[in-house]
Write an enzyme that holds these catalytic residues in place. Sequence first.
Site, PDB file in Angstrom:
ATOM      1  N   LYS A  10       0.857  -1.208   0.000  1.00 12.20           N
ATOM      2  CA  LYS A  10       0.000   0.000   0.000  1.00 12.20           C
ATOM      3  C   LYS A  10       0.880   1.240   0.000  1.00 12.20           C
ATOM      4  O   LYS A  10       2.008   1.232   0.506  1.00 12.20           O
ATOM      5  CB  LYS A  10      -0.975   0.015   1.184  1.00 12.20           C
ATOM      6  CG  LYS A  10      -0.341   0.060   2.584  1.00 12.20           C
ATOM      7  CD  LYS A  10      -0.090   1.431   3.153  1.00 12.20           C
ATOM      8  CE  LYS A  10       0.860   1.363   4.329  1.00 12.20           C
ATOM      9  NZ  LYS A  10       1.309   2.587   4.913  1.00 12.20           N
ATOM     10  N   PRO A  91       9.312  -4.975   0.863  1.00 13.35           N
ATOM     11  CA  PRO A  91      10.306  -4.868   1.935  1.00 13.35           C
ATOM     12  C   PRO A  91       9.644  -4.760   3.308  1.00 13.35           C
ATOM     13  O   PRO A  91       8.519  -4.262   3.437  1.00 13.35           O
ATOM     14  CB  PRO A  91      11.085  -3.597   1.581  1.00 13.35           C
ATOM     15  CG  PRO A  91      10.226  -2.852   0.618  1.00 13.35           C
ATOM     16  CD  PRO A  91       9.361  -3.851  -0.073  1.00 13.35           C
ATOM     17  N   LEU A  96       5.384   0.266   3.687  1.00 12.44           N
ATOM     18  CA  LEU A  96       4.577  -0.160   2.534  1.00 12.44           C
ATOM     19  C   LEU A  96       3.500  -1.178   2.909  1.00 12.44           C
ATOM     20  O   LEU A  96       2.858  -1.761   2.026  1.00 12.44           O
ATOM     21  CB  LEU A  96       5.497  -0.748   1.448  1.00 12.44           C
ATOM     22  CG  LEU A  96       6.436   0.279   0.813  1.00 12.44           C
ATOM     23  CD1 LEU A  96       7.579  -0.417   0.083  1.00 12.44           C
ATOM     24  CD2 LEU A  96       5.664   1.183  -0.152  1.00 12.44           C
ATOM     25  N   GLY A  97       3.302  -1.384   4.200  1.00  7.74           N
ATOM     26  CA  GLY A  97       2.194  -2.236   4.658  1.00  7.74           C
ATOM     27  C   GLY A  97       2.356  -3.708   4.321  1.00  7.74           C
ATOM     28  O   GLY A  97       1.344  -4.418   4.197  1.00  7.74           O
ATOM     29  N   GLY A  98       3.575  -4.194   4.185  1.00  7.73           N
ATOM     30  CA  GLY A  98       3.784  -5.592   3.773  1.00  7.73           C
ATOM     31  C   GLY A  98       3.156  -6.592   4.738  1.00  7.73           C
ATOM     32  O   GLY A  98       2.421  -7.490   4.316  1.00  7.73           O
ATOM     33  N   ASP A 133      -3.591  -0.591   9.249  1.00  7.44           N
ATOM     34  CA  ASP A 133      -3.518  -0.643   7.786  1.00  7.44           C
ATOM     35  C   ASP A 133      -4.183  -1.888   7.203  1.00  7.44           C
ATOM     36  O   ASP A 133      -4.339  -1.991   5.985  1.00  7.44           O
ATOM     37  CB  ASP A 133      -2.048  -0.642   7.327  1.00  7.44           C
ATOM     38  CG  ASP A 133      -1.425   0.740   7.412  1.00  7.44           C
ATOM     39  OD1 ASP A 133      -2.169   1.735   7.372  1.00  7.44           O
ATOM     40  OD2 ASP A 133      -0.185   0.820   7.508  1.00  7.44           O
TER      41      ASP A 133
END
Length: 282
Positions: A10, A91, A96-98, A133
């Site tokens: 995201k 990552p 980035l909300g992984g 998130d």
Amino acid sequence: MGLSIPAYAKLNLTLEVLGKRPDGYHELRSLMCSLALHDTLRLEPAAAIEVRCSLPELVGPGNLAHRAALLLRAATNYSGGATINIEKRIPVAAGLGGGSSDAAATLIGLNRLWDTGLPGEALQDLAAQLGSDVPFCLAGGTALASGRGEILRPLPPLPPAIILLVRPPIQVSTASVYAALTPDGYGDGAASERLATLAYATPPVDWPLVNALQPVTLRAYPLVGEVLELLRELGAAPVLMCGSGPTCFGFFDTAEEAERGARAARDRGWEAWVTGPIDWQP
Ligand code: C5P
């Protein structure tokens, strides 16, 4: 028997903090979109819940996908388990909300695999219990988020765009960034509302991107400033930090320019990915 499911990263195109709430979280306005960059989850029926990951250090009871599986099983009284194989590309601890996306994909995928039939609204409730998130990652696409991130107004898909993500080799704790945010960093949410209209009418260079957490992370990690500076030098516009950082992103006009930028970032020892918004719904 099993199934594969993508877990998209995201991006917060805006992240405005309106203030601190009595529950300790912060009230947000954030225009968020899914990115084509994704992990892939492979789910197989099994007697117990077990997570395997291409990054073995992510396996453990704190793994958000593992917690998502336990939560869904408890909510549905399901008696079986599953093996959850995560191939990481997003990552880790990068803004980035992984982890959130892996958790959301686990909820969607296991609800199918186990045929537990939990309706979308109930899945959203579980998602909100897992993290701020996770509800967006469950909904996918483009949305204006409010509350602590779990109240979502779906928006039409963004126009295609070329985004370069650059990540310096540091990990940032989201909780510590929010803890260091002071009231002078608070906003009124107007930029998020404005972008929700503008993004469909003007090119990205005119979008009012803003991230209230950027000055906080920059103070603690000056290297993030160097990443933003490189993106600007490469001709990206606009550029911004992702979430609580340390990854930064910039828009390019062509894939060639973005790939050239990715090589320049890698030459400095930073990781880089060329990606773009993806219109995706579960
Ligand atoms: O919800 P999540 O566990 O992902 O949030 C991580 C941390 O980020 C929280 O513990 C909180 O310190 C901070 N946070 C916040 N306000 C939000 C979202 C997160 O203060 N809206």
